[in-house]
Design a protein around this motif. Structure first.
Motif, PDB file in Angstrom:
ATOM      1  N   ILE A  72       0.853  -1.180   0.000  1.00 31.94           N
ATOM      2  CA  ILE A  72       0.000   0.000   0.000  1.00 31.94           C
ATOM      3  C   ILE A  72       0.895   1.238   0.000  1.00 31.94           C
ATOM      4  N   GLU A  73       0.634   2.172  -0.915  1.00 36.93           N
ATOM      5  CA  GLU A  73       1.397   3.412  -0.949  1.00 36.93           C
ATOM      6  C   GLU A  73       0.935   4.306   0.195  1.00 36.93           C
ATOM      7  N   GLU A 108      -6.647   8.977   1.726  1.00 46.73           N
ATOM      8  CA  GLU A 108      -6.205   8.361   0.479  1.00 46.73           C
ATOM      9  C   GLU A 108      -5.658   6.957   0.734  1.00 46.73           C
ATOM     10  N   VAL A 109      -4.860   6.830   1.776  1.00 44.67           N
ATOM     11  CA  VAL A 109      -4.295   5.523   2.124  1.00 44.67           C
ATOM     12  C   VAL A 109      -5.418   4.565   2.528  1.00 44.67           C
ATOM     13  N   GLN A 144      -7.137   3.203  -0.507  1.00 48.43           N
ATOM     14  CA  GLN A 144      -6.372   2.133  -1.150  1.00 48.43           C
ATOM     15  C   GLN A 144      -6.602   0.801  -0.437  1.00 48.43           C
ATOM     16  N   ASN A 183     -10.046  -0.667  -1.042  1.00 49.15           N
ATOM     17  CA  ASN A 183     -10.142  -1.260  -2.382  1.00 49.15           C
ATOM     18  C   ASN A 183      -9.580  -2.683  -2.418  1.00 49.15           C
TER      19      ASN A 183
END
Length: 215
Positions: free
Chosen positions: A194-195, A202-203, A206, A209
């Protein structure tokens, strides 16, 4: 869903774990928390753990894995769990895999929140505290007057483990200890990176998702 969460100091792992626990209604299992709880409750395994902790020694794997097994077997884990702080070594990962198979709750995914070192240094080295309990960040949450607490007017201080040289040492140690586990779970086909350099939401997006695929 059955999840292990990795992330270096400053990656926001604790924040994400808390939100994920609420979002999916699964328990966030911190090994440190359940270890202390077992000691406080005086369980058999807690008593064994206390023997080592009171001597300043590491709790043996067989004791810790027993505590984790008991915790994951509790009713609130029937829909899944989010394991944080374990495993820390490849032998621990092997032991975890065995006990999870025994109780038919194997890992489905291992999330690794990846953040560049320089971003982590900025996040951690910018933290300052006050003896009154308030905390600040020179970039993200600065006090109105540099070095002075907004609430009580006293001088802010920086914890030793938030100093840059200490942070960089912590990151080196984390990579040395964690990379074998990253390789282990990547080989097992369970690892998802995960970025983690973006904003918290935002994290979180991710991660959602990814995890929605395991609902």
């Amino acid at each position: 869903m059955n999840v292990v969460l990795f992330g270096p100091p400053g990656a926001g792992k604790g924040t994400q774990a808390k939100e994920l626990s609420k979002h999916y209604d699964i328990p966030h299992i911190s090994t440190g928390d359940i270890l202390r709880a077992n000691v406080a409750e005086g369980t058999d395994l807690g008593k064994k753990a206390a023997e080592y902790m009171n001597k300043g020694e590491l709790v043996p794997d067989e004791v810790l894995i027993g505590i984790i097994k008991n915790r994951i077997a509790e009713p609130d884990c029937k829909s899944g769990y989010l394991l944080d702080g374990y495993p820390r070594t490849v032998p621990q990962a092997d032991a975890l895999s065995d006990i999870l198979k025994d109780i038919n709750m194997p890992l489905e995914v291992v999330l690794n929140i990846a953040v560049p070192d320089e971003e982590l240094v900025i996040r951690l080295a910018g933290r300052y505290s006050c003896k009154c309990g308030e905390s600040y960040h020179i970039k993200f949450n600065p006090p109105k007057e540099a070095g002075i607490c907004d609430v009580c007017g006293k001088e802010l201080y920086q914890r030793d483990d938030d100093k840059e040289e200490v942070i960089r040492q912590r990151l080196v140690s984390y990579k040395r200890n964690t990379q074998p586990l990253i390789d282990y779970y990547e080989k097992a086909g369970l690892l998802v990176n995960i970025e983690g350099a973006g904003e918290i939401d935002e994290v979180f997006g991710q991660i959602i998702n990814v995890l929605d695929q395991y609902k």
